[in-house]
Design a protein around this motif. Structure first.
Motif, PDB file in Angstrom:
ATOM      1  N   VAL A  83       7.500  69.386  62.975  1.00 52.56           N
ATOM      2  CA  VAL A  83       7.612  68.635  64.227  1.00 52.56           C
ATOM      3  C   VAL A  83       8.350  67.324  63.979  1.00 52.56           C
ATOM      4  CG1 VAL A  83       6.323  67.471  66.058  1.00 52.56           C
ATOM      5  CG2 VAL A  83       5.516  69.669  65.165  1.00 52.56           C
ATOM      6  N   PHE A  84       7.995  66.662  62.884  1.00 56.62           N
ATOM      7  CA  PHE A  84       8.618  65.375  62.559  1.00 56.62           C
ATOM      8  C   PHE A  84      10.040  65.564  62.043  1.00 56.62           C
ATOM      9  CE2 PHE A  84       4.097  64.622  62.589  1.00 56.62           C
ATOM     10  CZ  PHE A  84       3.999  63.417  63.253  1.00 56.62           C
ATOM     11  N   TRP A  85      10.291  66.688  61.341  1.00 57.59           N
ATOM     12  CA  TRP A  85      11.664  66.965  60.914  1.00 57.59           C
ATOM     13  C   TRP A  85      12.567  67.204  62.127  1.00 57.59           C
ATOM     14  CZ3 TRP A  85      11.536  64.778  56.776  1.00 57.59           C
ATOM     15  CH2 TRP A  85      10.818  65.151  55.640  1.00 57.59           C
ATOM     16  N   ILE A  86      12.062  67.915  63.134  1.00 60.40           N
ATOM     17  CA  ILE A  86      12.860  68.163  64.339  1.00 60.40           C
ATOM     18  C   ILE A  86      13.204  66.848  65.028  1.00 60.40           C
ATOM     19  CG2 ILE A  86      12.778  69.128  66.680  1.00 60.40           C
ATOM     20  CD1 ILE A  86      11.143  71.463  65.510  1.00 60.40           C
ATOM     21  N   ALA A  87      12.222  65.949  65.157  1.00 58.80           N
ATOM     22  CA  ALA A  87      12.465  64.644  65.775  1.00 58.80           C
ATOM     23  C   ALA A  87      13.512  63.862  64.986  1.00 58.80           C
ATOM     24  CB  ALA A  87      11.160  63.856  65.856  1.00 58.80           C
ATOM     25  N   THR A  88      13.390  63.900  63.658  1.00 55.74           N
ATOM     26  CA  THR A  88      14.367  63.215  62.805  1.00 55.74           C
ATOM     27  C   THR A  88      15.765  63.782  62.997  1.00 55.74           C
ATOM     28  OG1 THR A  88      12.722  62.714  61.108  1.00 55.74           O
ATOM     29  CG2 THR A  88      15.021  62.726  60.408  1.00 55.74           C
ATOM     30  N   ASN A  89      15.855  65.100  62.989  1.00 53.64           N
ATOM     31  CA  ASN A  89      17.158  65.751  63.059  1.00 53.64           C
ATOM     32  C   ASN A  89      17.872  65.476  64.373  1.00 53.64           C
ATOM     33  OD1 ASN A  89      16.593  66.856  60.534  1.00 53.64           O
ATOM     34  ND2 ASN A  89      15.741  68.729  61.404  1.00 53.64           N
TER      35      ASN A  89
END
Length: 272
Positions: free
Chosen positions: A220-226
């Motif tokens: 979830v946090f990787w998606i937000a970062t990306n």
């Protein structure tokens, strides 16, 4: 005993287990020998993929190479960062410890690119990731050598975990804390957009810790970062690096796949 005392004792116990776990890791490595370690590394990197997974790996990791030569780019640093970065996140989604090697290589070059473009948040994030690669590798290997039946870790064997409600609250608060702290730091050194630059610090720090602890919610946090990084490198006021934007686009796709694969692993673990 109060909750605070329990947390303190758990933290102290975790620190005490570090040298013991490191000792176990090296003991297993000595038992396997150089050829055994090399074989285990080879197996972790290459063995156990289906045909679809091989095609997925080849196609997504080839995106920066295709972009580099079709666009006539001379940005070899961007190409190397994007290629190794793509390999890293795909290997994370597969649960392969070899991801940390490619993550280290990618972030060393990404640090140089971010510093060159004066993306303060990305510079600090790259430093954090460089430091966290051996830390994350330790947690993954320590998890695999625990227990008598895991003396010889199998390919891609990892015990995925799922955050509960209070876990979500804790890590969301941590994300906000990191975002605000680094925003104030960047503001103090004269950054033009300090709290914009620090967004990825918050999401990346949380994502990396959750990855190290084998929680599926890292995705979830990787998606937000990306998604924010695509804006930063492609559509933002300081944009212009197609390689970096494309890398984060590939990472977004892989994060969705990673969420699916790790969620499946969580269900399988519960049903075991």
């Amino acid at each position: 005993m109060t909750t605070l005392e329990n947390r303190k004792n758990n933290l102290l116990q975790s620190f005490k287990e570090v040298p013991q776990n490191i000792g176990k890791i090296f003991a297993v490595a000595r038992q396997m020998g150089f050829s055994g370690v090399a074989k285990a590394a080879y197996n972790d990197l290459f063995v156990g993929r289906s045909l679809f997974q091989w095609l997925y790996l080849i196609v997504l990791s080839s995106v920066p190479i295709v972009l580099h030569f079709t666009s006539g780019s001379n940005d070899w640093m961007g190409l190397f960062t994007a290629w190794t970065g793509n390999l890293c996140v795909i290997l994370v989604a597969e649960g392969r410890a070899s991801n940390y090697l490619f993550g280290f290589l990618s972030n060393v070059v990404y640090f140089a690119l971010s510093f060159q473009n004066m993306f303060y948040g990305e510079v600090m994030t790259a430093i954090f990731f460089i430091v966290m690669q051996p830390v994350g590798l330790y947690f993954w290997l320590a998890d695999r050598v625990k227990g008598e039946k895991k003396e010889e870790p199998q390919v891609s064997e990892f015990a995925t975990r799922k955050l509960n409600f209070f876990g979500w609250i804790k890590w969301l608060c941590f994300t906000v804390l990191v975002w605000g702290t680094f925003g104030l730091i960047y503001q103090s050194i004269g950054a033009a957009r300090p709290f914009r630059d620090s967004i990825t610090d918050g999401t990346n720090w949380t994502g990396q810790f959750l990855q190290s602890y084998l929680y599926r919610e890292q995705w979830v946090f990787w998606i937000a970062t990306n998604l924010f990084s695509i804006y930063l490198w492609w559509m933002g006021p300081d944009s212009g690096n197609l390689q970096m934007a494309a890398m984060y686009f590939v990472w977004t796709i892989n994060s969705i796949v990673g969420w699916y694969q790790w969620s499946k692993a969580v269900k399988e673990r519960k049903g075991a």
